[in-house]
Design a protein around this motif. Structure first.
Motif, PDB file in Angstrom:
ATOM      1  N   ILE A  90      43.352  91.595   5.319  1.00 27.34           N
ATOM      2  CA  ILE A  90      42.613  90.331   5.377  1.00 27.34           C
ATOM      3  C   ILE A  90      43.058  89.413   4.242  1.00 27.34           C
ATOM      4  O   ILE A  90      43.244  88.194   4.427  1.00 27.34           O
ATOM      5  CB  ILE A  90      41.098  90.586   5.313  1.00 27.34           C
ATOM      6  CG1 ILE A  90      40.625  91.322   6.573  1.00 27.34           C
ATOM      7  CG2 ILE A  90      40.339  89.271   5.148  1.00 27.34           C
ATOM      8  CD1 ILE A  90      40.831  90.570   7.856  1.00 27.34           C
ATOM      9  N   ALA A  91      43.251  89.969   3.036  1.00 33.34           N
ATOM     10  CA  ALA A  91      43.742  89.164   1.920  1.00 33.34           C
ATOM     11  C   ALA A  91      45.123  88.602   2.222  1.00 33.34           C
ATOM     12  O   ALA A  91      45.403  87.422   1.954  1.00 33.34           O
ATOM     13  CB  ALA A  91      43.784  90.016   0.646  1.00 33.34           C
ATOM     14  N   ALA A  92      46.003  89.428   2.804  1.00 35.55           N
ATOM     15  CA  ALA A  92      47.352  88.961   3.151  1.00 35.55           C
ATOM     16  C   ALA A  92      47.304  87.860   4.190  1.00 35.55           C
ATOM     17  O   ALA A  92      48.115  86.919   4.153  1.00 35.55           O
ATOM     18  CB  ALA A  92      48.189  90.141   3.657  1.00 35.55           C
ATOM     19  N   CYS A 127      48.958  90.472  10.280  1.00 34.03           N
ATOM     20  CA  CYS A 127      48.000  90.953   9.277  1.00 34.03           C
ATOM     21  C   CYS A 127      46.662  91.307   9.919  1.00 34.03           C
ATOM     22  O   CYS A 127      46.050  92.334   9.577  1.00 34.03           O
ATOM     23  CB  CYS A 127      47.789  89.891   8.198  1.00 34.03           C
ATOM     24  SG  CYS A 127      49.221  89.609   7.128  1.00 34.03           S
ATOM     25  N   LEU A 128      46.200  90.485  10.842  1.00 32.75           N
ATOM     26  CA  LEU A 128      44.932  90.768  11.511  1.00 32.75           C
ATOM     27  C   LEU A 128      45.023  92.030  12.361  1.00 32.75           C
ATOM     28  O   LEU A 128      44.060  92.803  12.465  1.00 32.75           O
ATOM     29  CB  LEU A 128      44.514  89.572  12.373  1.00 32.75           C
ATOM     30  CG  LEU A 128      44.164  88.293  11.603  1.00 32.75           C
ATOM     31  CD1 LEU A 128      43.862  87.154  12.570  1.00 32.75           C
ATOM     32  CD2 LEU A 128      42.969  88.529  10.673  1.00 32.75           C
ATOM     33  N   ALA A 129      46.193  92.258  12.964  1.00 32.95           N
ATOM     34  CA  ALA A 129      46.382  93.490  13.736  1.00 32.95           C
ATOM     35  C   ALA A 129      46.357  94.711  12.816  1.00 32.95           C
ATOM     36  O   ALA A 129      45.749  95.745  13.151  1.00 32.95           O
ATOM     37  CB  ALA A 129      47.695  93.431  14.514  1.00 32.95           C
ATOM     38  N   VAL A 130      47.009  94.596  11.660  1.00 30.64           N
ATOM     39  CA  VAL A 130      46.985  95.703  10.690  1.00 30.64           C
ATOM     40  C   VAL A 130      45.554  95.943  10.210  1.00 30.64           C
ATOM     41  O   VAL A 130      45.124  97.097  10.044  1.00 30.64           O
ATOM     42  CB  VAL A 130      47.925  95.397   9.510  1.00 30.64           C
ATOM     43  CG1 VAL A 130      47.757  96.435   8.401  1.00 30.64           C
ATOM     44  CG2 VAL A 130      49.368  95.351   9.980  1.00 30.64           C
ATOM     45  N   ALA A 152      43.670  89.945  17.886  1.00 28.63           N
ATOM     46  CA  ALA A 152      44.669  90.710  17.128  1.00 28.63           C
ATOM     47  C   ALA A 152      44.094  92.004  16.561  1.00 28.63           C
ATOM     48  O   ALA A 152      44.756  93.054  16.575  1.00 28.63           O
ATOM     49  CB  ALA A 152      45.241  89.845  16.000  1.00 28.63           C
ATOM     50  N   GLY A 153      42.879  91.950  16.036  1.00 31.64           N
ATOM     51  CA  GLY A 153      42.279  93.154  15.476  1.00 31.64           C
ATOM     52  C   GLY A 153      42.121  94.249  16.513  1.00 31.64           C
ATOM     53  O   GLY A 153      42.384  95.429  16.255  1.00 31.64           O
TER      54      GLY A 153
END
Length: 432
Positions: free
Chosen positions: A299-301, A314-317, A263-264
């Motif tokens: 990462i927190a989200a 979230c990981l993509a963001v 995703a990242g």
């Protein structure tokens, strides 16, 4: 669309950049094939998580030592020759993996030797590659060049592992290594066509004194110091790859573990494909800080979220934020560092690039053991944001950096313009 699509100016204006772009695309694809096949083969031969994890231990020290030495070497020798020799060496190591995989009973120890050798050669090569960009790309196109370089890396990070998993599952390890060998062969041929890149006049031989000189220069420049410190803080507090399998278990989504790792890279790729606006940015320090803050918040989200698809988003963001911060760092380095110190400063960058994620893995695993997987995620993300904010407050010159007004950037820009203009005509020079 020009404000969205990647700026291709470096690709059009620099033959050497085109060569390195294609060389890097081929190399990253083949290298990621081997990066996946190698630990899988160790697992197949040993069925031991400890044996697989030991590969990271044998890689770290050669990377750190050779990264620093490679930085000093890049300032003292022809960078083209250094890149060519190390690329050929990496191809030989890939050939060793292929030959070992073709044996009736493949051996274990060559896998560790190759892993250490690849790490050492990568440490020697990377400063030369990084420091070459400012020489072959016009000063006003450095941001666009950083975005295009990020694209080629993300392509390899996505396509290489995906294909490696399929090839290993259905054809074995040898075909995967064969693709890697072929990639390095093509890469070496492309590197032979690069223009020579000799050191600037008066370059000293590689030495500890030379490395210390580069470190002193970085310490004396708050903007450079801030780029290293922000990257280290972001990776130390919010690099959760080691505990992604545990989060997948808690979400009852083991099937999505591969997507979580990818995703990242997807987020980084999307940002790279829509990076046309980056060429018009002048406050690159803001990119560094804001990108790292986005990384930490995302990462927190991910740690707070209970749905797998929200976690993947979230990981993509987070990946997009990391890419944004990386673009700012690369641009500042290329715009401000003197030519005679570029290699050594790139060697220091290898330290932050390598140590941050490794220490982050330890932090995430230790925190998860104490508090659980989710708290390890969200606490690390928030600590990342807090540390980045603190660093921005302590190093205000990083936030205020402006490519048009920064003194170091102006000096490098003037030097590059004078170099491109060439010596004055003979009659004009005689008159002067």
């Amino acid at each position: 669309m020009s404000s969205v699509l990647p700026d291709l100016s470096p690709w059009r204006s620099s033959r050497d950049f085109r060569l390195l772009f294609f060389q890097g695309t081929v190399t990253f694809f083949g290298s990621f094939m081997a990066m996946i096949a190698l630990p899988l083969q160790i697992k197949h031969l040993t069925d031991s998580p400890l044996a697989v994890g030991a590969m990271g231990a044998v890689e770290l020290v050669p990377l750190l030592v050779c990264g620093l030495y490679g930085g000093a070497l890049a300032d003292a020798v022809d960078r083209r020759r250094l890149i060519l020799l190390t690329e050929a060496g990496l191809g030989v190591l890939a050939l060793v993996l292929l030959v070992n995989a073709l044996l009736p009973h493949p051996l274990l120890w060559p896998l560790y030797v190759v892993a250490a050798g690849v790490s050492a050669l990568t440490g020697l090569q990377r400063p030369a590659l990084d420091s070459l960009m400012a020489r072959i790309v016009p000063h006003d196109q450095l941001s666009a060049a950083a975005a295009l370089n990020g694209l080629r890396y993300q392509f390899g990070a996505l396509a290489g592992p995906a294909l490696a998993g399929v090839v290993v599952a259905y054809a074995g390890y040898a075909p995967a290594y064969c693709v890697t060998v072929a990639g390095f062969l093509v890469s070496v041929l492309l590197c032979t066509r690069l223009s020579p890149a000799p050191p600037v006049g008066g370059a000293a031989r590689p030495s500890l004194r030379g490395i210390a000189e580069g470190a002193r220069y970085a310490w004396s420049r708050p903007v450079l110091l801030g780029t290293y410190a922000v990257d280290l803080a972001a990776m130390f507090f919010a690099f959760p790859n080691a505990i992604l399998p545990f989060l997948a278990d808690e979400l009852d989504a083991v099937w999505a573990l591969g997507l979580m790792y990818a995703a990242g890279a997807v987020g980084s790729l999307v940002l790279g494909l829509t990076s046309g606006w980056v060429s018009r940015v002048r406050r690159h320090g803001l990119l560094v800080v804001c990108g790292a803050a986005v990384w930490g918040l995302a990462i927190a989200a991910a740690g707070w979220s209970s749905g797998i698809w929200v976690v993947l988003l979230c990981l993509a963001v987070a990946g997009a934020g990391d890419m944004l911060s990386g673009l700012g760092r690369a641009t500042i380095w290329n715009q401000t560092i003197p030519e005679g110190l570029r290699g050594r400063l790139a060697g220091i960058e290898v330290l932050s690039y390598s140590c941050g994620p490794q220490l982050g893995q330890v932090r995430a695993g230790t925190m998860a053991g104490w508090t659980g997987t989710r708290p390890a995620f969200w606490s690390g993300g928030l600590a990342c944001v807090a540390s980045v904010a603190l660093l921005a407050a302590l190093l205000p010159k990083l936030i205020s950096y402006d490519a048009d007004t920064d003194e170091d950037a102006a000096l490098r820009r003037a030097a590059r313009e004078a170099e491109q203009a060439g010596p004055p005509p003979r009659e004009e020079a005689a008159t002067a």
